[in-house]
Design a protein around this motif. Structure first.
Motif, PDB file in Angstrom:
ATOM      1  N   ILE A 142       0.837  -1.203   0.000  1.00 21.65           N
ATOM      2  CA  ILE A 142       0.000   0.000   0.000  1.00 21.65           C
ATOM      3  C   ILE A 142       0.874   1.256   0.000  1.00 21.65           C
ATOM      4  O   ILE A 142       0.588   2.233  -0.699  1.00 21.65           O
ATOM      5  CB  ILE A 142      -0.961  -0.019   1.198  1.00 21.65           C
ATOM      6  CG1 ILE A 142      -1.943  -1.179   1.040  1.00 21.65           C
ATOM      7  CG2 ILE A 142      -1.709   1.291   1.308  1.00 21.65           C
ATOM      8  CD1 ILE A 142      -2.866  -1.382   2.219  1.00 21.65           C
ATOM      9  N   VAL A 143       1.943   1.237   0.781  1.00 21.97           N
ATOM     10  CA  VAL A 143       2.885   2.366   0.784  1.00 21.97           C
ATOM     11  C   VAL A 143       3.429   2.586  -0.621  1.00 21.97           C
ATOM     12  O   VAL A 143       3.469   3.721  -1.132  1.00 21.97           O
ATOM     13  CB  VAL A 143       4.041   2.106   1.774  1.00 21.97           C
ATOM     14  CG1 VAL A 143       5.161   3.115   1.564  1.00 21.97           C
ATOM     15  CG2 VAL A 143       3.537   2.182   3.204  1.00 21.97           C
ATOM     16  N   ARG A 158       0.922   4.167  -2.889  1.00 19.70           N
ATOM     17  CA  ARG A 158       0.750   5.596  -2.607  1.00 19.70           C
ATOM     18  C   ARG A 158       1.870   6.422  -3.248  1.00 19.70           C
ATOM     19  O   ARG A 158       1.636   7.473  -3.850  1.00 19.70           O
ATOM     20  CB  ARG A 158       0.755   5.804  -1.087  1.00 19.70           C
ATOM     21  CG  ARG A 158       0.771   7.261  -0.642  1.00 19.70           C
ATOM     22  CD  ARG A 158      -0.559   7.949  -0.907  1.00 19.70           C
ATOM     23  NE  ARG A 158      -0.487   9.351  -0.510  1.00 19.70           N
ATOM     24  CZ  ARG A 158      -0.629   9.804   0.747  1.00 19.70           C
ATOM     25  NH1 ARG A 158      -0.818   8.941   1.737  1.00 19.70           N
ATOM     26  NH2 ARG A 158      -0.579  11.083   1.000  1.00 19.70           N
ATOM     27  N   SER A 180       1.428   6.543  -7.020  1.00 14.74           N
ATOM     28  CA  SER A 180       0.313   7.397  -7.408  1.00 14.74           C
ATOM     29  C   SER A 180       0.647   8.877  -7.256  1.00 14.74           C
ATOM     30  O   SER A 180       0.111   9.717  -7.982  1.00 14.74           O
ATOM     31  CB  SER A 180      -0.917   7.058  -6.572  1.00 14.74           C
ATOM     32  OG  SER A 180      -1.339   5.739  -6.827  1.00 14.74           O
ATOM     33  N   HIS A 181       1.515   9.204  -6.280  1.00 14.96           N
ATOM     34  CA  HIS A 181       1.859  10.602  -6.019  1.00 14.96           C
ATOM     35  C   HIS A 181       3.374  10.740  -5.907  1.00 14.96           C
ATOM     36  O   HIS A 181       3.927  10.893  -4.816  1.00 14.96           O
ATOM     37  CB  HIS A 181       1.180  11.082  -4.728  1.00 14.96           C
ATOM     38  CG  HIS A 181      -0.316  11.094  -4.828  1.00 14.96           C
ATOM     39  ND1 HIS A 181      -1.012  12.120  -5.424  1.00 14.96           N
ATOM     40  CD2 HIS A 181      -1.232  10.186  -4.423  1.00 14.96           C
ATOM     41  CE1 HIS A 181      -2.305  11.847  -5.381  1.00 14.96           C
ATOM     42  NE2 HIS A 181      -2.462  10.685  -4.777  1.00 14.96           N
ATOM     43  N   LEU A 224       5.031  10.803   4.080  1.00 16.26           N
ATOM     44  CA  LEU A 224       4.336   9.532   4.288  1.00 16.26           C
ATOM     45  C   LEU A 224       4.780   8.879   5.590  1.00 16.26           C
ATOM     46  O   LEU A 224       3.967   8.310   6.331  1.00 16.26           O
ATOM     47  CB  LEU A 224       4.622   8.595   3.114  1.00 16.26           C
ATOM     48  CG  LEU A 224       4.273   9.134   1.711  1.00 16.26           C
ATOM     49  CD1 LEU A 224       4.522   8.053   0.672  1.00 16.26           C
ATOM     50  CD2 LEU A 224       2.853   9.623   1.648  1.00 16.26           C
ATOM     51  N   TRP A 245      -4.298   6.473   5.672  1.00 18.30           N
ATOM     52  CA  TRP A 245      -3.606   7.527   4.931  1.00 18.30           C
ATOM     53  C   TRP A 245      -3.531   7.216   3.457  1.00 18.30           C
ATOM     54  O   TRP A 245      -3.444   8.096   2.610  1.00 18.30           O
ATOM     55  CB  TRP A 245      -2.220   7.845   5.523  1.00 18.30           C
ATOM     56  CG  TRP A 245      -1.234   6.726   5.655  1.00 18.30           C
ATOM     57  CD1 TRP A 245      -0.876   6.110   6.793  1.00 18.30           C
ATOM     58  CD2 TRP A 245      -0.456   6.147   4.607  1.00 18.30           C
ATOM     59  NE1 TRP A 245       0.077   5.159   6.539  1.00 18.30           N
ATOM     60  CE2 TRP A 245       0.357   5.165   5.198  1.00 18.30           C
ATOM     61  CE3 TRP A 245      -0.357   6.352   3.232  1.00 18.30           C
ATOM     62  CZ2 TRP A 245       1.257   4.389   4.486  1.00 18.30           C
ATOM     63  CZ3 TRP A 245       0.533   5.578   2.505  1.00 18.30           C
ATOM     64  CH2 TRP A 245       1.330   4.598   3.138  1.00 18.30           C
ATOM     65  N   SER A 246      -3.590   5.928   3.089  1.00 21.24           N
ATOM     66  CA  SER A 246      -3.625   5.602   1.673  1.00 21.24           C
ATOM     67  C   SER A 246      -4.925   6.103   1.053  1.00 21.24           C
ATOM     68  O   SER A 246      -4.924   6.693  -0.033  1.00 21.24           O
ATOM     69  CB  SER A 246      -3.482   4.096   1.474  1.00 21.24           C
ATOM     70  OG  SER A 246      -3.452   3.765   0.110  1.00 21.24           O
ATOM     71  N   ALA A 267      -5.279   9.916   0.569  1.00 19.68           N
ATOM     72  CA  ALA A 267      -4.560  10.483  -0.563  1.00 19.68           C
ATOM     73  C   ALA A 267      -5.351  10.390  -1.863  1.00 19.68           C
ATOM     74  O   ALA A 267      -4.914  10.921  -2.883  1.00 19.68           O
ATOM     75  CB  ALA A 267      -3.223   9.774  -0.728  1.00 19.68           C
ATOM     76  N   LEU A 268      -6.489   9.723  -1.851  1.00 19.66           N
ATOM     77  CA  LEU A 268      -7.287   9.573  -3.064  1.00 19.66           C
ATOM     78  C   LEU A 268      -8.039  10.852  -3.376  1.00 19.66           C
ATOM     79  O   LEU A 268      -8.328  11.670  -2.490  1.00 19.66           O
ATOM     80  CB  LEU A 268      -8.285   8.423  -2.903  1.00 19.66           C
ATOM     81  CG  LEU A 268      -7.727   7.034  -2.619  1.00 19.66           C
ATOM     82  CD1 LEU A 268      -8.876   6.055  -2.363  1.00 19.66           C
ATOM     83  CD2 LEU A 268      -6.858   6.540  -3.769  1.00 19.66           C
ATOM     84  N   ARG A 282     -12.057   8.106  -3.680  1.00 21.36           N
ATOM     85  CA  ARG A 282     -12.436   7.709  -2.324  1.00 21.36           C
ATOM     86  C   ARG A 282     -13.890   7.257  -2.277  1.00 21.36           C
ATOM     87  O   ARG A 282     -14.236   6.295  -1.583  1.00 21.36           O
ATOM     88  CB  ARG A 282     -12.216   8.873  -1.364  1.00 21.36           C
ATOM     89  CG  ARG A 282     -12.498   8.502   0.087  1.00 21.36           C
ATOM     90  CD  ARG A 282     -11.882   9.470   1.043  1.00 21.36           C
ATOM     91  NE  ARG A 282     -12.058   9.011   2.418  1.00 21.36           N
ATOM     92  CZ  ARG A 282     -11.414   9.506   3.457  1.00 21.36           C
ATOM     93  NH1 ARG A 282     -10.532  10.490   3.279  1.00 21.36           N
ATOM     94  NH2 ARG A 282     -11.622   9.052   4.668  1.00 21.36           N
ATOM     95  N   ALA A 288      -2.969   1.888  -6.777  1.00 19.93           N
ATOM     96  CA  ALA A 288      -2.702   2.152  -5.365  1.00 19.93           C
ATOM     97  C   ALA A 288      -2.778   0.892  -4.518  1.00 19.93           C
ATOM     98  O   ALA A 288      -2.696   0.965  -3.283  1.00 19.93           O
ATOM     99  CB  ALA A 288      -3.688   3.193  -4.838  1.00 19.93           C
TER     100      ALA A 288
END
Length: 923
Positions: free
Chosen positions: A474-475, A478, A481-482, A490, A518-519, A522-523, A528, A568
């Motif tokens: 997941i990290v 993220r 994605s960004h 993070l 937090w993942s 960030a959407l 989301r 993500a």
């Protein structure tokens, strides 16, 4: 020093991977002769003759031989343990025989022919044949070597044929077919290879091609040799001609009629890294078990959720898939899924039977009998069965094979001690990744340069993820994605995120909820929204139109959002166009929106209801239409283009449709509960899932009562009655049908109830009331001008009248039905009517006419892929042929019917027909 002498191809001496230089053809010939006769003395004159041949002798043979021996000794000097010496009777090459590929080949094939166990023998033959790299002795040409070459090639050909026999025994005819066709063309007079090809073609469903191959061989043998095929090939031909069941492979001869090799294994994660020790341990355990006939073949991967058990299992399974040629089964038992609930062993077992291609009519109703059928199918087969996310040992008891031929790989958060103690399972415990492997996972996803730019932040991310692969993935998602987000940001978010998701399993220091929070934060707003709504999906997965309906979002935008969520690592796409969430991620998503999105759930229910109705229209284009409320605004519908597409859509969405009806029931959406039962019914009858049909109509009946809709209650009672009757539960079915008749207000509903009651009474042994109900139904259908239902009623009148001996009345009704069928194109009803006309003619002694009707019915049933009716009609056709004095043809039809009965597990009919054949002789 590793030494290898190669004769099965170009003459070569290999030492530690390199080649020893041999000068000229004579030196190669000399070495070849000495190696063929290794460790045996060869007189000098024989050696000369074998190396040069009688027509090519040198002027001074003894001197020439000495020169070649000297050169050969010099060439072999670096090779330890090899010498050429003179003994009293001749020259002898002293060498370890195992270093000569020809000797190893001969030893391996001798072992293969004497060893116990087909799999072991196959392995030995394959090792032996793999030693060949070309024509023995390559381009060398002397009379003696040519004779030896011919003998060795004959051994090779015999070994190939022996291997083919073993692989045919394993049921691998489809795999063998291309090779057999080439070899049969290369050796057209070899009857053994022709017979093997004929058998493989027959087992692949190509009976005509198999018979054609025999005719070709017969003509070739007669033209070139003036002989007929031998007794064995002739016997194979006659067995194929009569569809002898003994020709079926061990796999095909199993009771469920397997038609496919399952390949259910999902692909491995491309970013999988580490776990070297666990992978090696698992491989070693499996290898050790394969050498032992006593050890259990069950291996359990145990560890907390998110630790990577499934990833490791799939990585190992895909890497070693070639070890399991008979199939790969996979099931997610969802043992820890709090939103959808645990997958029942019954549903998983049914999925496995479907994967084998077992017809629904062949699957017994009793779960214990289904387990027995499954174990019969996998017995003796080299398969891998992966059971993922298992709650406890009892969860999979019925999914375990009955012998040790299959390898079972289980993943669970629990230790499954009972499985270890009772079944001898071997356990591998997965802990979190060590820091180096955890960083390696991030490096595989993000690249080393990204981590090296912020080494401290990267180290903190690894530390806060505590080595949990789910958190690390997941990290990484993220960051991908960004890419503009600094890793330090993070890492800071991870530091404080310890209060949302409960600690996973026993490791309370690891918080996956924090990583998810937090993942998700960030959407984008759309991402989301969709992520949260995915927690509301009803089935194991969902299609893109279903997601669009949940979110009331345009399809293009939905696809864009889903791709972002997949990148993500929040959404998985196990197959193209189907989306799923990991159980923990789904739990988090569900918590995000639980109880707050009834409109989204109603849109999803309407998506399934109206899409299923469109598909149902493709299955029953002549059936009565139905109107449903909606669809709600924002719903995206799927409309299959034709019947095939409709079946495919239902097959994929079936578990989602069942779960959607359950959700509608929990929401008290009674119209949708009833509607979903209605739209699913046609597919369930097509597949023979009548028990499922009962299960959807029970809540459908309750919903109709709560709606106060008498017409819907009438239909629900009628559908429940029909299903129970054809399941053999005549009294229960009759009660529902009587209730449907009592409630029916419309003429057509009364007619349908009478028609259903006709078959209920008739199948219950009461033909007189069956005729009365069928006649009443016919009158009512005619009054409303329903020609399709009129055909069905005419057929029922004819069938049950014939059972009462009223042949003229029966023939008249069915003849009228047949004319209507052909006028309106009712193909299904036409097959039933032809069968009824055959019965009428048979019972009235008009056997020639009965034969024609039955044959036409069989052809139509085959065209419509209706093996159930085909078997019954073939049975009756056999009796007609016998009455006409054609005993051989009668037995041929009975054998076909018996094979179908057995594949469909119609034990009573099979036993009755076996008794008939026994009384008549086997024919």
């Amino acid at each position: 020093m590793t030494v290898e002498f190669c004769l099965l191809g170009p003459i070569e001496v290999r030492v530690d991977g390199g080649s020893v230089a041999l000068r000229g053809a004579r030196q190669q010939c000399l070495l070849a002769v000495l190696l063929v006769e290794a460790n045996r003395s060869i007189p000098a004159d024989q050696l000369v003759e074998r190396v040069w041949g009688t027509d090519r002798l040198p002027e001074r043979p003894a001197n020439a031989l000495q020169t070649q021996l000297t050169l050969l000794r010099r060439a072999l000097a670096p090779v330890n343990g090899v010498s050429i010496k003179w003994q009293s009777t001749g020259y002898r090459l002293a060498v370890d025989a195992d270093t000569i590929d020809l000797r190893r080949f001969q030893n391996l094939i001798n072992q293969a022919r004497t060893v116990g166990g087909t799999d072991h023998a196959v392995g030995l033959f394959e090792q032996a044949l793999a030693l060949w790299s070309g024509e023995p002795f390559a381009t060398l040409d002397t009379p003696w070597l040519n004779r030896v070459r011919a003998m060795i090639e004959a051994e090779y050909l015999a070994a190939q044929c022996d291997l083919v026999d073993l692989k045919l025994k394993q049921g691998r005819h489809g795999e063998l077919l291309p090779e057999l066709m080439i070899r049969a063309d290369q050796h057209p007079l070899d009857e053994r290879q022709t017979g093997q090809l004929m058998l493989a073609l027959y087992r692949c469903g190509r009976q005509a091609d198999a018979l054609d191959r025999y005719r070709q061989a017969q003509e070739r043998l007669a033209e070139e040799l003036g002989v007929d095929p031998g007794p064995q090939l002739q016997e194979t031909y006659h067995r194929i001609l009569s569809a002898d069941p003994c020709l079926l492979s061990p796999v095909e001869n199993k009771p469920a009629g397997v038609v496919s090799v399952p390949r259910q294994l999902p692909p491995p994660l491309w970013s999988f890294t580490g776990r070297t020790r666990e992978l090696d341990d698992l491989s070693e355990m499996v290898d050790r078990q394969s050498r032992s006939e006593q050890a259990a073949s069950i291996f359990v991967l145990v560890g907390p959720g998110g630790v990577g058990k499934t990833s490791l299992a799939l990585h190992w399974a895909n890497r070693h898939a070639q070890r399991f040629p008979d199939g790969l089964l996979f099931a997610n038992l969802r043992g820890f899924d709090e939103t959808e609930g645990t997958a029942s062993p019954e549903s998983v077992l049914r999925g496995f039977l479907d994967a084998f291609g077992v017809n629904s009519t062949a699957i017994p109703a009793d779960h214990t009998a289904q387990v027995g059928l499954y174990r019969s199918l996998v017995a003796g087969r080299r398969m891998l069965i992966v059971l993922d996310n298992v709650a406890d040992g009892a969860h999979i008891t019925g999914l375990l094979p009955g012998d040790n031929s299959c390898t079972v790989l289980v993943t669970s958060r629990n230790w499954l001690g009972g499985l270890v103690v009772t079944n001898g399972a071997q356990r591998i415990t997965l802990d979190v990744l060590p820091p180096a492997e955890a960083r390696g996972l991030l490096t595989a996803r993000l690249g080393a340069e990204r981590l090296e730019r912020e080494p401290e932040a990267a180290a903190e991310l690894v530390r806060h993820c505590a080595g949990l692969p789910l958190a690390l993935s997941i990290v990484a998602g993220r960051v991908v994605s960004h890419p503009e987000f600094p890793l330090a940001l993070l890492a800071a978010e991870l530091r404080d995120a310890t209060t949302r998701l409960s600690a996973l399993d026993e490791d309370e220091a690891t918080s996956v909820r924090a990583v998810m929070s937090w993942s998700v934060s960030a959407l984008t707003a759309d991402q989301r929204q969709v992520f949260g709504l995915l927690g509301l999906m009803t089935g194991p997965d969902i299609g893109r139109p279903g997601v669009a309906s949940l979110a009331a979002m345009a399809p293009g935008k939905t696809g864009e959002v889903l791709r972002a969520l997949e990148r993500a690592s929040l959404v998985q796409q196990p197959v193209p166009g189907r989306f799923a969430l990991h159980d923990l991620v789904r739990l988090y998503a569900h918590d995000e929106v639980a109880g707050t999105q009834p409109d989204a759930q109603r849109r999803l229910i309407h998506h399934y209801l109206h899409s299923a109705y469109a598909a149902e229209r493709r299955l029953r284009p002549l059936g009565s239409p139905r109107e449903f409320d909606g669809p709600a605004d924002g719903v995206q519908l799927t409309a299959p283009a034709d019947r095939k597409a409709a079946v495919e859509w239902f097959t994929v969405e079936y578990p989602c449709l069942l779960a959607a009806q359950q959700l509608a029931g929990r929401r008290d959406w009674h119209a949708e509960v009833w509607g979903l039962a209605w739209v699913i019914t046609a597919f369930q009858w097509l597949q023979g899932n009548l028990r499922d049909n009962v299960e959807v109509w029970l809540p459908g009946l309750r919903a109709a009562g709560l709606l106060g809709d008498t017409a819907k209650q009438t239909l629900a009672n009628r559908r429940l009655g029909r299903a129970h009757v054809w399941l053999g539960q005549i009294p229960v079915g009759t009660a529902y049908l009587e209730q449907a008749l009592a409630e029916a207000e419309e003429i057509v509903d009364q007619a349908r109830a009478h028609h259903a009651l006709a078959w209920a009474h008739g199948l219950g042994g009461a033909a007189e009331p069956a005729v009365e109900h069928a006649t009443t139904g016919l009158r009512l259908f005619r009054s409303v001008r329903n020609s399709l239902r009129e055909v069905n009623s005419l057929n029922a009148v004819g069938w049950w009248s014939a059972k009462l001996g009223r042949y003229a009345e029966a023939r008249s009704a069915c003849a009228e039905a047949l004319e209507l069928c052909r006028r309106h194109g009712y193909a299904d009803a036409e097959g039933d009517t032809l069968d009824s006309l055959g019965l009428i003619a048979q019972l009235s002694g008009r056997h020639d006419e009965a034969r024609e009707h039955y044959r036409d019915a069989v052809s139509l049933f085959r065209e419509l892929d209706n093996p159930y009716q085909e078997a019954s009609t073939l049975d009756r056709l056999g009796h007609v042929q016998l009455a006409l004095g054609d005993r051989e043809t009668a037995h041929a039809f009975w054998r076909q019917a018996l094979e179908l009965y057995r594949s469909q597990h119609r034990e009573q009919e099979a036993e009755q027909l076996e008794a008939v054949l026994a009384g008549e002789g086997t024919g």
